[in-house]
Design a protein around this motif. Structure first.
Motif, PDB file in Angstrom:
ATOM      1  N   LEU A 195       8.025  12.251  -7.942  1.00 24.09           N
ATOM      2  CA  LEU A 195       8.335  11.011  -8.651  1.00 24.09           C
ATOM      3  C   LEU A 195       8.780   9.890  -7.729  1.00 24.09           C
ATOM      4  CD1 LEU A 195      10.294  12.470 -11.700  1.00 24.09           C
ATOM      5  CD2 LEU A 195       7.902  11.731 -11.638  1.00 24.09           C
ATOM      6  N   VAL A 196       9.343  10.238  -6.584  1.00 27.47           N
ATOM      7  CA  VAL A 196       9.881   9.234  -5.662  1.00 27.47           C
ATOM      8  C   VAL A 196       9.187   9.384  -4.311  1.00 27.47           C
ATOM      9  CG1 VAL A 196      11.948   8.346  -4.525  1.00 27.47           C
ATOM     10  CG2 VAL A 196      12.103   9.287  -6.848  1.00 27.47           C
ATOM     11  N   ALA A 197       8.571   8.297  -3.863  1.00 29.21           N
ATOM     12  CA  ALA A 197       7.923   8.305  -2.551  1.00 29.21           C
ATOM     13  C   ALA A 197       8.993   8.033  -1.492  1.00 29.21           C
ATOM     14  CB  ALA A 197       6.834   7.238  -2.494  1.00 29.21           C
ATOM     15  N   TRP A 198       9.243   9.015  -0.637  1.00 29.40           N
ATOM     16  CA  TRP A 198      10.247   8.815   0.394  1.00 29.40           C
ATOM     17  C   TRP A 198       9.667   9.208   1.746  1.00 29.40           C
ATOM     18  CZ3 TRP A 198      11.598  12.995   3.318  1.00 29.40           C
ATOM     19  CH2 TRP A 198      11.438  14.271   2.758  1.00 29.40           C
ATOM     20  N   GLY A 199      10.329   8.718   2.787  1.00 30.49           N
ATOM     21  CA  GLY A 199       9.855   8.950   4.145  1.00 30.49           C
ATOM     22  C   GLY A 199       9.734   7.629   4.878  1.00 30.49           C
ATOM     23  N   ASP A 200       8.839   7.579   5.874  1.00 29.69           N
ATOM     24  CA  ASP A 200       8.623   6.325   6.588  1.00 29.69           C
ATOM     25  C   ASP A 200       7.607   5.466   5.850  1.00 29.69           C
ATOM     26  OD1 ASP A 200       6.177   7.568   7.095  1.00 29.69           O
ATOM     27  OD2 ASP A 200       6.579   7.905   9.229  1.00 29.69           O
ATOM     28  N   ALA A 201       7.285   4.317   6.406  1.00 24.21           N
ATOM     29  CA  ALA A 201       6.376   3.383   5.734  1.00 24.21           C
ATOM     30  C   ALA A 201       5.007   4.008   5.505  1.00 24.21           C
ATOM     31  CB  ALA A 201       6.255   2.100   6.546  1.00 24.21           C
ATOM     32  N   GLU A 202       4.556   4.843   6.430  1.00 28.31           N
ATOM     33  CA  GLU A 202       3.248   5.468   6.271  1.00 28.31           C
ATOM     34  C   GLU A 202       3.247   6.444   5.097  1.00 28.31           C
ATOM     35  OE1 GLU A 202      -0.666   6.637   6.661  1.00 28.31           O
ATOM     36  OE2 GLU A 202       0.394   4.866   7.373  1.00 28.31           O
ATOM     37  N   ALA A 203       4.342   7.170   4.897  1.00 26.54           N
ATOM     38  CA  ALA A 203       4.436   8.085   3.757  1.00 26.54           C
ATOM     39  C   ALA A 203       4.377   7.316   2.446  1.00 26.54           C
ATOM     40  CB  ALA A 203       5.722   8.899   3.850  1.00 26.54           C
ATOM     41  N   VAL A 204       5.047   6.174   2.393  1.00 26.27           N
ATOM     42  CA  VAL A 204       4.987   5.341   1.189  1.00 26.27           C
ATOM     43  C   VAL A 204       3.568   4.816   0.988  1.00 26.27           C
ATOM     44  CG1 VAL A 204       5.852   3.242   0.094  1.00 26.27           C
ATOM     45  CG2 VAL A 204       7.424   4.738   1.359  1.00 26.27           C
ATOM     46  N   ARG A 205       2.927   4.389   2.072  1.00 28.42           N
ATOM     47  CA  ARG A 205       1.552   3.888   1.964  1.00 28.42           C
ATOM     48  C   ARG A 205       0.633   4.959   1.387  1.00 28.42           C
ATOM     49  NH1 ARG A 205      -3.213   4.346   3.510  1.00 28.42           N
ATOM     50  NH2 ARG A 205      -2.670   6.152   4.792  1.00 28.42           N
ATOM     51  N   GLU A 206       0.807   6.197   1.808  1.00 30.88           N
ATOM     52  CA  GLU A 206      -0.041   7.276   1.307  1.00 30.88           C
ATOM     53  C   GLU A 206       0.141   7.471  -0.197  1.00 30.88           C
ATOM     54  OE1 GLU A 206       0.844  10.700   3.636  1.00 30.88           O
ATOM     55  OE2 GLU A 206      -0.140   9.925   5.460  1.00 30.88           O
ATOM     56  N   ARG A 207       1.370   7.350  -0.685  1.00 33.65           N
ATOM     57  CA  ARG A 207       1.600   7.511  -2.124  1.00 33.65           C
ATOM     58  C   ARG A 207       0.987   6.348  -2.905  1.00 33.65           C
ATOM     59  NH1 ARG A 207       5.558  10.118  -5.107  1.00 33.65           N
ATOM     60  NH2 ARG A 207       5.487  11.577  -3.356  1.00 33.65           N
ATOM     61  N   VAL A 208       1.173   5.138  -2.409  1.00 32.34           N
ATOM     62  CA  VAL A 208       0.577   3.977  -3.074  1.00 32.34           C
ATOM     63  C   VAL A 208      -0.946   4.107  -3.080  1.00 32.34           C
ATOM     64  CG1 VAL A 208       0.231   1.479  -2.926  1.00 32.34           C
ATOM     65  CG2 VAL A 208       2.518   2.450  -2.582  1.00 32.34           C
ATOM     66  N   ALA A 209      -1.506   4.514  -1.951  1.00 28.78           N
ATOM     67  CA  ALA A 209      -2.960   4.680  -1.873  1.00 28.78           C
ATOM     68  C   ALA A 209      -3.440   5.754  -2.839  1.00 28.78           C
ATOM     69  CB  ALA A 209      -3.370   5.028  -0.442  1.00 28.78           C
ATOM     70  N   ALA A 210      -2.625   6.780  -3.059  1.00 33.26           N
ATOM     71  CA  ALA A 210      -3.017   7.830  -4.013  1.00 33.26           C
ATOM     72  C   ALA A 210      -3.115   7.267  -5.421  1.00 33.26           C
ATOM     73  CB  ALA A 210      -2.015   8.982  -3.957  1.00 33.26           C
ATOM     74  N   HIS A 211      -2.199   6.371  -5.797  1.00 30.74           N
ATOM     75  CA  HIS A 211      -2.292   5.709  -7.100  1.00 30.74           C
ATOM     76  C   HIS A 211      -3.542   4.829  -7.160  1.00 30.74           C
ATOM     77  CE1 HIS A 211       1.412   6.773  -9.210  1.00 30.74           C
ATOM     78  NE2 HIS A 211       2.102   6.590  -8.103  1.00 30.74           N
ATOM     79  N   TRP A 212      -3.778   4.058  -6.110  1.00 35.65           N
ATOM     80  CA  TRP A 212      -4.972   3.211  -6.098  1.00 35.65           C
ATOM     81  C   TRP A 212      -6.237   4.057  -6.223  1.00 35.65           C
ATOM     82  CZ3 TRP A 212      -3.059  -0.091  -1.388  1.00 35.65           C
ATOM     83  CH2 TRP A 212      -2.288  -1.170  -1.856  1.00 35.65           C
ATOM     84  N   ASP A 213      -6.292   5.133  -5.449  1.00 34.10           N
ATOM     85  CA  ASP A 213      -7.475   6.000  -5.486  1.00 34.10           C
ATOM     86  C   ASP A 213      -7.659   6.646  -6.857  1.00 34.10           C
ATOM     87  OD1 ASP A 213      -7.931   5.395  -2.835  1.00 34.10           O
ATOM     88  OD2 ASP A 213      -7.090   7.274  -2.056  1.00 34.10           O
ATOM     89  N   ALA A 214      -6.555   6.854  -7.566  1.00 35.86           N
ATOM     90  CA  ALA A 214      -6.616   7.473  -8.898  1.00 35.86           C
ATOM     91  C   ALA A 214      -6.981   6.479  -9.989  1.00 35.86           C
ATOM     92  CB  ALA A 214      -5.282   8.137  -9.220  1.00 35.86           C
ATOM     93  N   GLY A 215      -7.048   5.204  -9.650  1.00 40.34           N
ATOM     94  CA  GLY A 215      -7.485   4.217 -10.634  1.00 40.34           C
ATOM     95  C   GLY A 215      -6.528   3.100 -10.933  1.00 40.34           C
TER      96      GLY A 215
END
Length: 273
Positions: free
Chosen positions: A228-248
């Motif tokens: 539920l919470v994207a944590w880590g460095d900026a790249e980890a957050v980018r990966e979570r955001v990209a996963a939402h984008w990729d999912a639609g």
């Protein structure tokens, strides 16, 4: 639709300052979603729009039990007349524990509220629904511009997109902690998640997504918190955001849980925009 970034803000004065809003525009954040159940008279919307230049504003969300749709519709028309094409009305049914005895047949209340918005001249293109389950996602598809799911995962985003279909707006909210120490990141995350673990609207949705009742105990399992919470460095957050984008998702609305919210948004911008 292009993939964009938004900001979900729980009434943080720092992020409502005109100079800060101008900076957020420059950083590439396209929409501010006003949390904290904004009033149906939209009194918090106009000051934010007035303080910015191109930034869009959306409500996340006006609670349909807190007033009549005629009031919200009249306020919508005023806002739209002053700031054309910069406002989106987000509405939702809220939670029984917060609304109290008025909370009865929430789906029917959503339908009647939409009827009232229709009568008051709010176009479908100007409104979205807070939608988690399939039935309300279908309602969002049929009677609004789309959906603004809160506290979900990329897996839910994919399910929502399959129900909404192409061409409908999908803007999931995503909580963020910019911290690489697991214990510290999860401590911050759990402090914000605690209240949501008591709200059936969310817990039912997590169970539908494959989490178990055990995941809901003790402040939430690591598995649930990490989903539920994207944590880590900026790249980890980018990966979570990209996963939402990729999912639609069309836009991902970031809710920063760190104390220095603006600092985090500055740090994320070069990676995300």
């Amino acid at each position: 639709m292009s993939k964009t970034l938004g900001l979900w803000d729980l009434v943080t004065p720092e992020l409502r300052d005109p100079a800060v809003l101008a900076e957020l525009e420059r950083l590439g954040y396209g929409t501010v979603w006003l949390g904290g159940s904004p009033a149906g008279d939209l009194s918090t919307v106009t000051p934010t729009l007035a303080a910015a230049t191109t930034l869009r504003v959306a409500t996340g969300i006006v609670n349909v039990w807190d007033g009549e749709p005629s009031v919200t519709a009249a306020a919508y028309r005023r806002v739209e007349a002053s700031y054309p094409s910069r406002f989106t009305l987000g509405i939702g049914a809220g939670h029984r524990s917060i609304v109290g005895d008025r909370y009865s047949k929430p789906y029917d209340r959503l339908v009647s509220y939409l009827d009232g918005l229709d009568a008051g001249g709010v176009p479908e293109s100007g409104r979205v629904l807070a939608a988690l389950g399939p039935r309300v996602l279908e309602l969002a598809r049929d009677r609004s511009a789309g959906a603004h799911p809160y506290l979900t995962t990329p897996e839910h985003t994919a399910q929502a997109r399959s129900i909404l279909g192409a061409g409908k707006l999908l803007v999931p909210e995503q909580k963020v902690v910019l911290a690489t120490d697991p214990d510290e990141a999860r401590r911050i995350a759990r402090s914000r998640l605690a209240m949501y673990l008591t709200l059936p609207n969310y817990t039912r949705n997590w169970l539908r997504l494959g989490f178990s009742s055990d995941d809901l105990e003790g402040g939430g399992s690591d598995r649930l918190v990490d989903a539920l919470v994207a944590w880590g460095d900026a790249e980890a957050v980018r990966e979570r955001v990209a996963a939402h984008w990729d999912a639609g998702a069309d836009q991902v609305a970031l809710q920063v849980l760190n104390a220095d919210k603006l600092g985090v948004l500055r740090a994320l911008s070069p990676v995300l925009v």
